[in-house]
Scaffold this active site. Structure first.
Site, PDB file in Angstrom:
ATOM      1  CE  LYS A   1      18.747   5.446   0.975  1.00 64.70           C
ATOM      2  NZ  LYS A   1      17.712   6.509   0.996  1.00 64.70           N
TER       3      LYS A   1
ATOM      4  CB  SER B   1      16.718   6.545  -2.656  1.00 63.31           C
ATOM      5  OG  SER B   1      16.807   7.171  -1.380  1.00 63.31           O
TER       6      SER B   1
ATOM      7  CB  SER C   1      14.110   8.124   0.071  1.00 63.77           C
ATOM      8  OG  SER C   1      14.323   8.778  -1.155  1.00 63.77           O
TER       9      SER C   1
END
Lengths: 471, 68
Positions: free
Chosen positions: A79, A154, A178
């Protein structure tokens, strides 16, 4: 697309037996990245040349002395809030679009030391907060089961890339869900480890006391393999737990007979109404666990609304403290989704934050009391199948409680797993949680469920990726 | 916004924005006011009654602070 890469567990065996090289495996992934990225936008940065070079180096090492871990030669991604040395780390934000860190985060250090191959950096909600934004330098990731739909967030890009077979595993972060929410909507596995088990050093923060870093992969077993390389003390993370690392893999096939599982039914039937098919999926899962010898019963915790209020107030207060300086000087450079959510932290008082912290203490005590009577909590990973991208509103996070946030408030380990498919053909998800540092049990229960239900054979029906290299 | 209506008037919210030090356009302030009125319910929820003795948890719920 028929040429799906193997799982991490399968690939590790193939590499150890010299039946596939890391270079071949990495080329399979990069071929899928090239073919699918125009549709999915899972990546911010693809580091193809360095990935191939790292894979060739890994093949040379493996040829001499065998793999040094089950991650050796495995293509993964981070990420884009995880700092990577010499590779830009943007947080999916205009504010950091040219930022190239001088060192790796703790997770990248550990996975690199284990021999993993970094394919690139994946899309996120801006600074891990907000939603699918179209006013940022890069588009939001799209759900591979239906690109018109939201992949969750996310850690969107990591989940999308795994579900699309662009990587075998990857890193996400989880402040309110997330890791687990995108895993749920994309049909992958996602583990939020116990607070303190995996280092957050070098991970751009959202809310210090709620942030966790953790592995995401196609299967629970693959999450266990990744966790084995990730877990451990890191003095650079002030919350890091200085304790021995457990064995997450050896006992993963073991029996769950006698394990006490508590279904937190009110989370998804009363506090929020999940769709009937999600409720059925949880009932079906409870039956699977009972058939495997677990003792399953309903348990009661404080309402999801109470957990959510506590978690969101803390998240906004801590998140605003991180961004306050830029909010005062560069607010127009943020996208609207992140900016307007985190801006709410500017309007909280010290008393609001401390009352939430006091409430947190009470909630933690209440969960500990319930967890003295059961070993695992069973709930939902998401309340419904993935919504359309256009249906996601920036204020949703203040309207509907997140099913995942209680375990950020307490720091307990939690896992989202695919629990079947809904009427639209999209993944459904169950959610398991355990006591602190009991990941070996949590992963065993999750793995046994996956083994019994055999849902990992189904993949998204993606358009042809063209001629992909074969292994 | 919830059908029950705003929990804080716009004028009051504007003074909150002023105190925050943020510089916002008028339209943006009104947009945030919608969000704030949703957030207000969450703020009220953490201000429920609890014993005077209830301290806040460690800022870290688990991990090194708890291990000490």
């Amino acid at each position: 697309v028929n040429d799906w890469p193997p799982t991490i567990a399968e690939a590790g065996k193939l590499i150890a037996e010299r039946r596939i090289s890391s270079r071949e495996l990495t080329e399979v992934c990069l071929g899928r990245v090239r073919a699918l990225e125009p549709l999915l936008s899972a990546f911010i940065t693809v580091d193809a040349d360095r990935a191939v070079a790292s894979a060739e180096k890994a093949d040379g090492e493996i040829a001499v002395s065998g793999p040094r871990s089950r991650m050796h030669g495995i293509p993964i991604a981070y990420k884009d809030i995880f700092k990577t040395k010499g590779l830009r780390t943007t947080a999916h934000s205009k504010l950091l679009q040219d930022y190239v860190p001088g060192e790796d985060c703790g997770c990248a250090e550990r996975l690199s030391a284990a021999g993993a191959i970094c394919v690139g950096k994946t899309a996120t909600h801006e600074f891990a907060m907000g939603g699918p934004s179209f006013d940022l330098p890069w588009p939001p990731a799209r759900n591979p089961w239906d690109p018109a739909r939201f992949p969750g967030g996310s850690s969107s890009g990591t989940a999308v890339a795994i579900a699309a077979g662009e990587i075998l595993g990857g890193m996400g972060s989880d402040t309110g869900g997330s890791i687990r929410l995108p895993a749920a909507l994309c049909g992958t596995a996602g583990l939020k480890p116990t607070y303190g088990l995996v280092s957050r050093a070098g991970v751009l923060p959202l809310a210090f006391s709620l942030d966790h870093a953790g592995p995401m992969a196609w299967t629970v077993e693959d999450c266990a393999i990744m966790l084995q390389s990730l877990a451990g003390f890191d003095h650079r993370d002030p919350a890091s737990a200085d304790r021995p690392v457990a064995d997450y893999c050896t006992g993963i096939n073991g029996s769950i007979r006698g394990v006490r599982i508590g279904v937190v039914r009110h989370f998804f039937e009363a506090d929020v109404s999940a769709t009937p098919e999600v409720c059925r999926a949880i009932d079906d899962a409870a039956k699977v666990f009972a058939d495997l010898g677990a003792a399953v019963r309903d348990v009661v915790l404080p309402s999801l609304q109470e957990w959510h209020a506590c978690g969101i107030i803390i998240l906004l207060a801590e998140g605003y403290s991180v961004h306050e300086e830029w909010f005062r000087s560069r607010i127009t450079e943020y996208g609207a989704m992140m900016r307007d959510s985190v801006a709410m932290g500017a309007f909280l008082t010290a008393a609001d934050y401390l009352q939430a912290a006091r409430r947190r203490r009470e909630l933690c005590d209440q969960m500990a009391a319930v967890m003295s009577e059961v070993d695992i909590l069973l709930s939902v990973g998401a309340f419904a199948e993935a919504p359309l991208m256009s249906e996601v509103d920036k204020w949703d996070v203040f309207r509907t409680p997140l099913p995942t946030i209680p375990f950020n408030v307490t720091g307990y380990p939690a896992l989202s797993i695919c629990a079947g498919y809904g009427a639209k053909g999209l993944p459904l998800a169950l959610h398991l949680a355990a006591r602190p540092f009991e990941e070996p049990l949590l992963l065993r229960v999750g793995h046994r469920y996956e083994s019994e239900t055999r849902r990992r054979r189904r993949r998204p029906d993606l358009p042809s990726a063209g001629e992909l290299p074969t292994r | 916004m919830d059908s029950s209506g705003p929990l804080m008037a716009l004028a009051e919210f504007k003074s909150l924005v002023k105190r925050s030090g943020l510089t916002l356009a008028e339209a943006h302030t009104e947009e945030l006011w919608k969000g704030y009125n949703l957030l207000r319910g969450l703020i009220d929820a953490v201000h429920g009654s609890r014993s005077l003795e209830t301290e806040s948890a460690h800022i870290f719920p688990l991990g090194r602070d708890r291990d000490r």
